[in-house]
Design a protein around this motif. Sequence first.
Motif, mmCIF file in Angstrom:
data_model
loop_
_atom_site.group_PDB
_atom_site.id
_atom_site.type_symbol
_atom_site.label_atom_id
_atom_site.label_comp_id
_atom_site.label_asym_id
_atom_site.label_seq_id
_atom_site.Cartn_x
_atom_site.Cartn_y
_atom_site.Cartn_z
ATOM 1 N N UNK A 32 30.261 38.506 37.072
ATOM 2 C CA UNK A 32 30.890 37.399 36.373
ATOM 3 C C UNK A 32 30.631 37.481 34.876
ATOM 4 N N UNK A 33 29.382 37.645 34.477
ATOM 5 C CA UNK A 33 29.045 37.698 33.039
ATOM 6 C C UNK A 33 29.620 38.981 32.393
ATOM 7 N N UNK A 35 32.435 40.377 33.251
ATOM 8 C CA UNK A 35 33.864 40.103 33.109
ATOM 9 C C UNK A 35 34.118 39.196 31.920
ATOM 10 N N UNK A 36 33.237 38.188 31.727
ATOM 11 C CA UNK A 36 33.386 37.284 30.572
ATOM 12 C C UNK A 36 33.242 38.063 29.274
ATOM 13 N N UNK A 37 32.212 38.893 29.184
ATOM 14 C CA UNK A 37 31.990 39.689 27.965
ATOM 15 C C UNK A 37 33.173 40.633 27.736
ATOM 16 N N UNK A 38 33.685 41.222 28.799
ATOM 17 C CA UNK A 38 34.830 42.150 28.675
ATOM 18 C C UNK A 38 36.073 41.417 28.182
ATOM 19 N N UNK A 39 36.306 40.219 28.674
ATOM 20 C CA UNK A 39 37.467 39.450 28.229
ATOM 21 C C UNK A 39 37.311 39.071 26.771
ATOM 22 N N UNK A 40 36.114 38.663 26.335
ATOM 23 C CA UNK A 40 35.880 38.323 24.920
ATOM 24 C C UNK A 40 36.123 39.557 24.049
#
Length: 199
Positions: A32-33, A35-40
Motif C-alpha cells: 500500500x505505501x 503504491x502511494x509513493x509510486x503514484x506521488x
Amino acid sequence: MSALTSAAGSLVAQTEEPEGIDLFLPAGYDLLWSAVVLVVIAIVFYKAILPKFQAVLDERTAKIEGGLAKAESAQAEAAAALAEYHQQLQEARTEAAKIREEARAEGSAIVSDLRAKASDDAARIVETAHRQIEAERQQAAVSLRNDVGLLATELASKIVGESLADSARQSRVVDRFLDELEAAGPAAASAAGTASEER
C-alpha cells in the motif's frame, strides 16, 4: 515483568517468520505505501518532468525537420544549379564549336587571300624580271651593236683601205652586217647544236 514477557511472546507469535513463496511477497501495508509513493512520483513526473522532456523532444524534432527542410531546399537549389551548369556547359561547347568553325572558315579565307596575293606578287615579280631582262637585253644589244659596229667599221676600213668615217655609211654597213648576223644566227645556232650533238 511477566506481563512484558507475555506481551513480547505474543508479539513474536504474531510476527511469525514467513516460509516458502511468502518470503518473496511483501506484506500488504508495504504494498500500500509503495503504491502511494509510486503514484506521488508518477504525478510529479507527469506534471513537472514529462513536459520538459516533451518540450526538449519537440524542439529537437522541430530542429531536425527544419534541418531536413533546409537540406531538401539546398538539394533542390544544388540540382537547379547543376542543371544550369550543364546547360551553360552545353551552350559553351556549342559556342566553342561555332567559333572553331568560324575560325577555320576565316583561316581558309586568309590562306586563299594570301595564296592569291602571293600568286599576284609572283606574277608581278616575274613580269618585272622579264621587263628588266628585256631592258638589259636591249641595252646589251644596243651596246653590242655599237661595239660590233665600231669593230666592223674598223675591220672594213682596214680591208677596204679607205675610211668609213661617214656616220651614215657607217650606220648602213653596221645595220647590214647585223641583219646578216641575225639572219644567220638561227641557222648558225642550229648548226652549232647539230655539231655539238655529233661530238
